[in-house]
Design a protein around this motif. Sequence first.
Motif, PDB file in Angstrom:
ATOM      1  N   ARG A  23      -5.197   7.840 -16.373  1.00 27.69           N
ATOM      2  CA  ARG A  23      -3.883   7.288 -16.694  1.00 27.69           C
ATOM      3  C   ARG A  23      -4.024   6.282 -17.823  1.00 27.69           C
ATOM      4  O   ARG A  23      -5.108   5.779 -18.090  1.00 27.69           O
ATOM      5  CB  ARG A  23      -3.244   6.654 -15.462  1.00 27.69           C
ATOM      6  N   CYS A  24      -2.912   5.996 -18.462  1.00 22.55           N
ATOM      7  CA  CYS A  24      -2.950   5.087 -19.601  1.00 22.55           C
ATOM      8  C   CYS A  24      -3.161   3.650 -19.123  1.00 22.55           C
ATOM      9  O   CYS A  24      -2.973   3.327 -17.946  1.00 22.55           O
ATOM     10  CB  CYS A  24      -1.678   5.201 -20.428  1.00 22.55           C
ATOM     11  N   ARG A  25      -3.544   2.791 -20.057  1.00 16.41           N
ATOM     12  CA  ARG A  25      -3.837   1.394 -19.735  1.00 16.41           C
ATOM     13  C   ARG A  25      -2.646   0.706 -19.076  1.00 16.41           C
ATOM     14  O   ARG A  25      -2.799  -0.047 -18.110  1.00 16.41           O
ATOM     15  CB  ARG A  25      -4.223   0.666 -21.034  1.00 16.41           C
TER      16      ARG A  25
ATOM     17  N   LEU B 221      -7.785 -11.397 -14.900  1.00 15.33           N
ATOM     18  CA  LEU B 221      -8.304 -10.477 -15.909  1.00 15.33           C
ATOM     19  C   LEU B 221      -8.798 -11.270 -17.113  1.00 15.33           C
ATOM     20  O   LEU B 221      -8.261 -12.329 -17.437  1.00 15.33           O
ATOM     21  CB  LEU B 221      -7.194  -9.538 -16.389  1.00 15.33           C
ATOM     22  N   PHE B 222      -9.807 -10.734 -17.813  1.00 16.60           N
ATOM     23  CA  PHE B 222     -10.090 -11.221 -19.153  1.00 16.60           C
ATOM     24  C   PHE B 222      -8.914 -10.833 -20.049  1.00 16.60           C
ATOM     25  O   PHE B 222      -8.330  -9.769 -19.889  1.00 16.60           O
ATOM     26  CB  PHE B 222     -11.362 -10.580 -19.718  1.00 16.60           C
ATOM     27  N   PHE B 223      -8.567 -11.691 -20.991  1.00 15.51           N
ATOM     28  CA  PHE B 223      -7.510 -11.429 -21.967  1.00 15.51           C
ATOM     29  C   PHE B 223      -6.229 -10.959 -21.260  1.00 15.51           C
ATOM     30  O   PHE B 223      -5.744  -9.850 -21.496  1.00 15.51           O
ATOM     31  CB  PHE B 223      -7.963 -10.370 -22.984  1.00 15.51           C
ATOM     32  N   PRO B 224      -5.672 -11.798 -20.368  1.00 16.30           N
ATOM     33  CA  PRO B 224      -4.564 -11.355 -19.512  1.00 16.30           C
ATOM     34  C   PRO B 224      -3.321 -10.887 -20.259  1.00 16.30           C
ATOM     35  O   PRO B 224      -2.590 -10.033 -19.761  1.00 16.30           O
ATOM     36  CB  PRO B 224      -4.268 -12.593 -18.658  1.00 16.30           C
ATOM     37  N   SER B 225      -3.063 -11.417 -21.456  1.00 21.81           N
ATOM     38  CA  SER B 225      -1.871 -10.987 -22.189  1.00 21.81           C
ATOM     39  C   SER B 225      -2.036  -9.606 -22.803  1.00 21.81           C
ATOM     40  O   SER B 225      -1.054  -8.928 -23.115  1.00 21.81           O
ATOM     41  CB  SER B 225      -1.531 -12.011 -23.283  1.00 21.81           C
ATOM     42  N   ASP B 226      -3.281  -9.178 -22.990  1.00 21.15           N
ATOM     43  CA  ASP B 226      -3.555  -7.857 -23.557  1.00 21.15           C
ATOM     44  C   ASP B 226      -4.915  -7.369 -23.053  1.00 21.15           C
ATOM     45  O   ASP B 226      -5.875  -7.262 -23.807  1.00 21.15           O
ATOM     46  CB  ASP B 226      -3.552  -7.938 -25.086  1.00 21.15           C
ATOM     47  N   PRO B 227      -5.023  -7.056 -21.750  1.00 20.20           N
ATOM     48  CA  PRO B 227      -6.326  -6.725 -21.164  1.00 20.20           C
ATOM     49  C   PRO B 227      -6.898  -5.416 -21.693  1.00 20.20           C
ATOM     50  O   PRO B 227      -6.167  -4.523 -22.142  1.00 20.20           O
ATOM     51  CB  PRO B 227      -6.033  -6.625 -19.662  1.00 20.20           C
ATOM     52  N   VAL B 228      -8.226  -5.327 -21.656  1.00 22.64           N
ATOM     53  CA  VAL B 228      -8.931  -4.129 -22.103  1.00 22.64           C
ATOM     54  C   VAL B 228      -9.202  -3.234 -20.893  1.00 22.64           C
ATOM     55  O   VAL B 228      -9.606  -3.730 -19.841  1.00 22.64           O
ATOM     56  CB  VAL B 228     -10.273  -4.509 -22.769  1.00 22.64           C
ATOM     57  N   LYS B 229      -8.979  -1.938 -21.040  1.00 23.21           N
ATOM     58  CA  LYS B 229      -9.335  -0.989 -19.986  1.00 23.21           C
ATOM     59  C   LYS B 229     -10.675  -0.358 -20.355  1.00 23.21           C
ATOM     60  O   LYS B 229     -10.777   0.413 -21.312  1.00 23.21           O
ATOM     61  CB  LYS B 229      -8.266   0.093 -19.828  1.00 23.21           C
ATOM     62  N   ILE B 230     -11.700  -0.723 -19.614  1.00 24.03           N
ATOM     63  CA  ILE B 230     -13.053  -0.241 -19.873  1.00 24.03           C
ATOM     64  C   ILE B 230     -13.353   0.936 -18.943  1.00 24.03           C
ATOM     65  O   ILE B 230     -13.167   0.849 -17.737  1.00 24.03           O
ATOM     66  CB  ILE B 230     -14.087  -1.368 -19.660  1.00 24.03           C
ATOM     67  N   VAL B 231     -13.840   2.029 -19.524  1.00 25.03           N
ATOM     68  CA  VAL B 231     -14.108   3.221 -18.720  1.00 25.03           C
ATOM     69  C   VAL B 231     -15.572   3.642 -18.746  1.00 25.03           C
ATOM     70  O   VAL B 231     -15.997   4.482 -17.962  1.00 25.03           O
ATOM     71  CB  VAL B 231     -13.232   4.408 -19.180  1.00 25.03           C
ATOM     72  N   LYS B 232     -16.364   3.045 -19.654  1.00 27.92           N
ATOM     73  CA  LYS B 232     -17.759   3.445 -19.791  1.00 27.92           C
ATOM     74  C   LYS B 232     -18.532   2.309 -20.445  1.00 27.92           C
ATOM     75  O   LYS B 232     -17.960   1.490 -21.163  1.00 27.92           O
ATOM     76  CB  LYS B 232     -17.844   4.717 -20.658  1.00 27.92           C
ATOM     77  N   ALA B 233     -19.850   2.256 -20.186  1.00 25.65           N
ATOM     78  CA  ALA B 233     -20.685   1.254 -20.845  1.00 25.65           C
ATOM     79  C   ALA B 233     -22.108   1.776 -20.954  1.00 25.65           C
ATOM     80  O   ALA B 233     -22.562   2.591 -20.140  1.00 25.65           O
ATOM     81  CB  ALA B 233     -20.677  -0.058 -20.063  1.00 25.65           C
ATOM     82  N   LYS B 234     -22.811   1.293 -21.975  1.00 22.55           N
ATOM     83  CA  LYS B 234     -24.199   1.688 -22.199  1.00 22.55           C
ATOM     84  C   LYS B 234     -24.889   0.578 -22.978  1.00 22.55           C
ATOM     85  O   LYS B 234     -24.400   0.156 -24.024  1.00 22.55           O
ATOM     86  CB  LYS B 234     -24.254   2.990 -22.995  1.00 22.55           C
ATOM     87  N   GLY B 235     -26.013   0.096 -22.448  1.00 23.50           N
ATOM     88  CA  GLY B 235     -26.729  -0.962 -23.134  1.00 23.50           C
ATOM     89  C   GLY B 235     -25.894  -2.218 -23.231  1.00 23.50           C
ATOM     90  O   GLY B 235     -25.405  -2.741 -22.236  1.00 23.50           O
TER      91      GLY B 235
END
Length: 356
Positions: A7-9, A26-40
């Motif tokens: 689903r969208c952010r 949330l971090f950056f509550p006025s415009d939070p980031v939706k993180i779906v993956k991470a590496k390193g």
Amino acid sequence: MRAAQPRCRQQTLSQRRRLIGSSCKLFFPSDPVKIVKAKGQYMYDEDGRQYLDCINNVAHVGHCHPDIIKAAHEQNQLLNTNSRYLHDNLVDYAERLSKTLPEKLCIFYFLNSGSEANDLALRLARQYTRHEDIIVLDQHVHKAGGVFIADEIQVGFGRVGKHFWAFQLQGEDFTPDIVTMGKPIGNGHPLACVATTKEIAEAFAATGVEYFNTFGGNPVSCAIGLAVLDVIEKEQLQAHATAVGNFLMKLLKEQQIKHPIIGDVRGCGLFIGVDLIKDQAERTPAPAEAEYLITRLKEEYILLSTDGPGRNVLKFKPPMCFNMEDAKFVVETMDKILTDMEKGYLNQQKTSTCST
């Protein structure tokens, strides 16, 4: 059961606001980031955009490190249960940890989070000293009466570079009575630990009350803990923290000379704080400017957070694989933003002068 459809952010944000307690920020509550993956040292949003992660000390050796994933997967296929059964992983992990610590810190309790570890540390100290009072200094906790608790949750495991443990920065003759560790020792897996002396452990046992943490020290957690220690050694991450941390400090010190808003740059290894201040004379904290800076950095795909009583300290605690190119990218971007901020302030001053 079918997997949930992506689903969208905005949909995710709406569901979170409806279902999750508002005190869970949330971090950056006025415009939070939706993180779906991470590496390193990188994180990725739902559109595949890459962010440099300068926040997540919990992913100590890097997000989704293949050695950590492999250790967890292999042990999960065999057994995961509580520590009331004998298992080699538990004692092997305790043995490995003991080799990194002063000899007197030889008894271990395993838990699931740093908060649990600090709670247990206080219970141990209070039982041993028979006193309730504590003194807190610069985020470190120690007991009046001589019991010292070293909180290594964010700074241990080679992060300070010069030493494996931050308390070792106090000198070779200094040994705390209790050391607490949190989820970075499991690279984000719920694993934590309290190390202490035999005398304190015996005083705690003398209460006659069993200490039991259902999944503290389970075979999967300990397998992951062992893998984290292996990666730190194999990839020489302690030495890496020294080299990259010194380079980052040098770049930030150069910015301090250039930008009056930077009041101080301090830290060791890959644990660094940058004070933002309103004026050099009074050194008044500048929380609004700090918040503006990290918001602008986020727009440039760099994730950084603020800390401190005045929320004016930029806090660098990235995964330990953070490198010199990353350091240059962050500081060059900070320089551009701070320069823009200073130009905006000067323009505002000129406008105010003209209007009067």
